[in-house]
Design an enzyme around this catalytic site. Structure first.
Site, PDB file in Angstrom:
ATOM      1  NE  ARG A 100      -3.316   2.547   2.589  1.00  0.00           N
ATOM      2  CZ  ARG A 100      -3.253   3.377   3.629  1.00  0.00           C
ATOM      3  NH1 ARG A 100      -2.708   3.008   4.756  1.00  0.00           N
ATOM      4  NH2 ARG A 100      -3.776   4.584   3.558  1.00  0.00           N
ATOM      5  CG  HIS A 145      -0.960   9.027   3.445  1.00  0.00           C
ATOM      6  ND1 HIS A 145      -1.116   7.688   3.750  1.00  0.00           N
ATOM      7  CD2 HIS A 145      -0.521   9.590   4.581  1.00  0.00           C
ATOM      8  CE1 HIS A 145      -0.775   7.464   5.015  1.00  0.00           C
ATOM      9  NE2 HIS A 145      -0.413   8.601   5.542  1.00  0.00           N
ATOM     10  CD  GLU A 190      -4.603   7.565   9.920  1.00  0.00           C
ATOM     11  OE1 GLU A 190      -4.107   8.623  10.318  1.00  0.00           O
ATOM     12  OE2 GLU A 190      -4.276   6.452  10.364  1.00  0.00           O
ATOM     13  CG  ASN A 332      -5.081   3.431   8.554  1.00  0.00           C
ATOM     14  OD1 ASN A 332      -5.237   2.470   7.809  1.00  0.00           O
ATOM     15  ND2 ASN A 332      -4.448   4.532   8.188  1.00  0.00           N
ATOM     16  CE1 TYR A 334      -1.676   3.699  12.606  1.00  0.00           C
ATOM     17  CE2 TYR A 334       0.377   2.708  13.336  1.00  0.00           C
ATOM     18  CZ  TYR A 334      -0.389   3.282  12.337  1.00  0.00           C
ATOM     19  OH  TYR A 334       0.134   3.438  11.077  1.00  0.00           O
ATOM     20  CD  GLU A 401      -1.419   3.943   7.961  1.00  0.00           C
ATOM     21  OE1 GLU A 401      -1.142   4.421   9.085  1.00  0.00           O
ATOM     22  OE2 GLU A 401      -1.595   4.647   6.961  1.00  0.00           O
TER      23      GLU A 401
HETATM   24  C1  GBH Z   1      -1.010   7.055  10.737  1.00  0.00           C
HETATM   25  O1  GBH Z   1      -1.716   7.910  11.592  1.00  0.00           O
HETATM   26  C2  GBH Z   1      -0.689   7.735   9.432  1.00  0.00           C
HETATM   27  O2  GBH Z   1      -1.558   7.294   8.423  1.00  0.00           O
HETATM   28  C3  GBH Z   1       0.735   7.538   8.993  1.00  0.00           C
HETATM   29  O3  GBH Z   1       1.051   8.451   8.001  1.00  0.00           O
HETATM   30  C4  GBH Z   1       1.664   7.653  10.179  1.00  0.00           C
HETATM   31  O4  GBH Z   1       3.012   7.570   9.820  1.00  0.00           O
HETATM   32  C5  GBH Z   1       1.332   6.518  11.113  1.00  0.00           C
HETATM   33  O5  GBH Z   1       0.003   6.572  11.503  1.00  0.00           O
HETATM   34  C6  GBH Z   1       2.148   6.524  12.401  1.00  0.00           C
HETATM   35  O6  GBH Z   1       1.867   7.650  13.155  1.00  0.00           O
HETATM   36  O7  GBH Z   1       1.172  14.646  17.226  1.00  0.00           O
HETATM   37  O8  GBH Z   1       0.510  13.959  19.475  1.00  0.00           O
HETATM   38  O9  GBH Z   1      -1.019  15.279  18.069  1.00  0.00           O
HETATM   39  C7  GBH Z   1      -2.096   7.337  12.847  1.00  0.00           C
HETATM   40  C8  GBH Z   1      -2.952   8.283  13.644  1.00  0.00           C
HETATM   41  C9  GBH Z   1      -2.992  10.569  14.161  1.00  0.00           C
HETATM   42  C10 GBH Z   1      -1.505   9.183  15.332  1.00  0.00           C
HETATM   43  C11 GBH Z   1      -2.198  11.776  14.571  1.00  0.00           C
HETATM   44  C12 GBH Z   1      -0.719  10.379  15.770  1.00  0.00           C
HETATM   45  C13 GBH Z   1      -0.829  12.751  16.178  1.00  0.00           C
HETATM   46  C14 GBH Z   1      -0.635  12.769  17.621  1.00  0.00           C
HETATM   47  N1  GBH Z   1      -2.161   9.414  14.069  1.00  0.00           N
HETATM   48  N2  GBH Z   1      -1.583  11.536  15.844  1.00  0.00           N
HETATM   49  S1  GBH Z   1       0.051  14.299  18.149  1.00  0.00           S
END
Ligand code: GBH
Length: 497
Positions: A100, A145, A190, A332, A334, A401
């Site tokens: 992807r 993206h 996202e 996605n 995490y 993701e």
């Molecule tokens: C994904 O976002 C993205 O799609 C990808 O590009 C990125 O590299 C990957 O995750 C890992 O982060 O800066 O403390 O305000 C995941 C969701 C949303 C998590 C934004 C981090 C920012 C937190 N992300 N969030 S902060």
């Protein structure tokens, strides 16, 4: 300790081990697909090479280098624009079924508009796609993206409703150029992050702070843009190209802080505000925004003195037009957060957080990562998958993701632990709960530009040496682990046959 206390400790430990400990010894279904992901701005570099136009992340990192860790940017990143053949070799070695990646809109259309196509940009993606296919790897392509062409930002960016048409025209061009080879499309990655961080909190590019207004306008355009692209595919391409189109929606799992009715309601409200905001209009059988958002934002807007709701309304025709514009559920995820009931925040300055009015936090005992927001909570993903299964009528789900950050060590045992536990919970959702998950994507193929964190948080299965002009890639232990999972469809040494 008394005997009965010891007994309780023992029982709790056995429970924890079987529930959250060792991965289960069952196999993933035969047709289950494994992949890995990256995104254009995070890996390509070559920001101004061969006719590429400027996008909002080029602009933002150059103007606001003070906001990025070590003042870094994606000017070179992993240099994948020049090193894509090495990337494909890594993918081949991993044995993934799909890769992807995202298209850089400004690399294909330097001004953002379709009147002028940049042939070297088109060739880059044609070459990448051809190399993937020659190696038996399916391209899964995201159109957006987060890297909007700067000229479209100068027209206001996503809060400008006309961007839906410009996006749809770009999507049509991408389907035309690449659709014979690409069978899995994702319109937006996202959108919540694009809208909330970009046009609400204003911490990501383009840095527009308009909390509770700009974020809602942005989402409204993005949902309409996605639906237009989907219908274009349906009407002009599906019959000949026969692929699938969806939009990636992201969320944490939100676990109620207690089993009180208030906390349960608060957690449900939070997931509706966070995820339903984007998912409901597309994936829910009723379409539209979640009712709890419609009601609360209308009510608070009125109390704040606005003549109408800050949440834009879809016409009944628009609700029908957007509803069902997906071919699989692209998710996605995490991590997990806990949610507690809160009294409504006082009426005052509008904000998305006040519109939701709940208390969200993470348990300090949960294992951490290099990213403050990312705690290791494998059971949360199983609960999230079950919630999606029930809420959206048992869709086919592809996890687009999931992954873990550290500081870049080659023997990355914490990442292996994350993947094995998350995959185990996903497998339990499939085998024990009957959730229809058909694919999994590890974020990321290699260490890359992690937005505001620059190169300080590493998500890669492969290490990239950012001090080396060659951007040398080196395999990590987690890549070997993932390779074995893909080859055996099994998370432990031997699985039940
Ligand atoms: C994904 O976002 C993205 O799609 C990808 O590009 C990125 O590299 C990957 O995750 C890992 O982060 O800066 O403390 O305000 C995941 C969701 C949303 C998590 C934004 C981090 C920012 C937190 N992300 N969030 S902060």
């Amino acid at each position: 300790m008394k005997f009965n206390q010891l007994l309780i400790v023992f029982v709790v430990q056995v429970f924890l081990r079987t529930t959250y400990g060792e991965p289960i010894n069952k196999k993933f279904p035969e047709n289950f697909l494994f992949g890995t992901a990256t995104a254009s701005y995070q890996v390509e570099g070559a920001w101004i090479t061969d006719g590429k136009g400027e996008n909002i992340w080029d602009h933002f990192t150059h103007i606001h280098s003070d906001l990025i860790a070590n003042g870094d940017n994606g000017d070179i990143a992993c240099d994948s624009y020049n090193k894509y053949q090495e990337d494909v070799a890594m993918l081949k070695d991993l044995g993934v079924n799909f890769y992807r990646f995202s298209l850089s809109w400004s690399r294909i259309l330097p001004s953002g508009f379709t009147n002028q196509v940049n042939q070297p940009g088109v060739d880059y993606y044609k070459n990448l796609i051809a190399a993937l296919k020659e190696n038996g790897i399916e391209p899964y392509v995201t159109l957006y993206h987060w890297d909007l062409p700067e000229p479209l930002q100068e027209l206001g960016g996503w809060p400008n409703p006309d961007l839906a048409d410009y996006f749809a025209e770009y999507a049509r061009l991408a389907f035309t150029l690449f659709g014979d080879d690409v069978k899995n499309w994702m319109t937006f990655n996202e959108a919540k992050q694009t809208c909330q961080l970009g046009y609400g909190y204003g911490v990501y590019a383009p840095g527009v702070a308009s909390d509770g207004i700009g974020d809602y306008l942005c989402a409204h355009t993005v949902l309409r843009a996605h639906a237009k692209a989907y219908h274009i595919y349906d009407e002009e391409f599906r019959a000949t190209q026969n692929g699938r189109v969806s939009m990636v929606v992201d969320t944490d799992w939100f676990e109620p802080d207690s089993d009180s009715e208030e906390d349960i309601e608060a957690a449900e409200r939070r997931i509706q505000f966070n995820f339903g905001w984007y998912a409901n209009a597309i994936y829910h059988p009723d379409g539209n925004y979640p009712q709890v958002m419609i009601d609360r934002i209308a009510d608070r807007s009125q109390q704040e003195g606005f003549p109408r709701s800050r949440l834009p309304e879809f016409t009944p025709e628009e609700v029908e037009y957007i509803k069902g514009t997906y071919d699989f559920f692209a998710l996605n995820t995490y991590t997990t957060s806990l949610v507690k009931w809160s009294d409504d925040y006082p009426i005052g300055t509008p904000s998305w957080d006040a519109d939701g009015s709940v208390t969200v936090y993470q348990d300090s005992s949960w294992n951490s990562s290099a990213s403050g927001w990312l705690k290791v909570v494998p059971w949360g993903t199983r609960k999230l998958l079950n919630w999606i299964d029930q809420t959206y009528d048992h869709p086919e789900i592809v996890i687009t993701e999931n992954g873990y950050s550290d500081h870049g060590e080659l023997d990355d045992q914490d990442r292996i632990n994350y993947y094995s536990k998350y995959l185990s919970n996903i497998l339990q959702a499939i085998l024990e709960d009957g959730v229809n998950v058909t694919g999994y994507t590890a974020w990321s193929l290699m260490d890359n530009f992690e937005w505001l964190s620059g190169y300080t948080e590493k998500f890669g299965l492969y290490q990239v040496d950012f001090t080396d002009p060659n951007r040398t890639r080196t395999i990590k232990s987690s890549a070997k682990f993932y390779k074995n999972v893909i080859a055996t469809k099994c998370l432990v040494d031997t699985c039940e046959e």
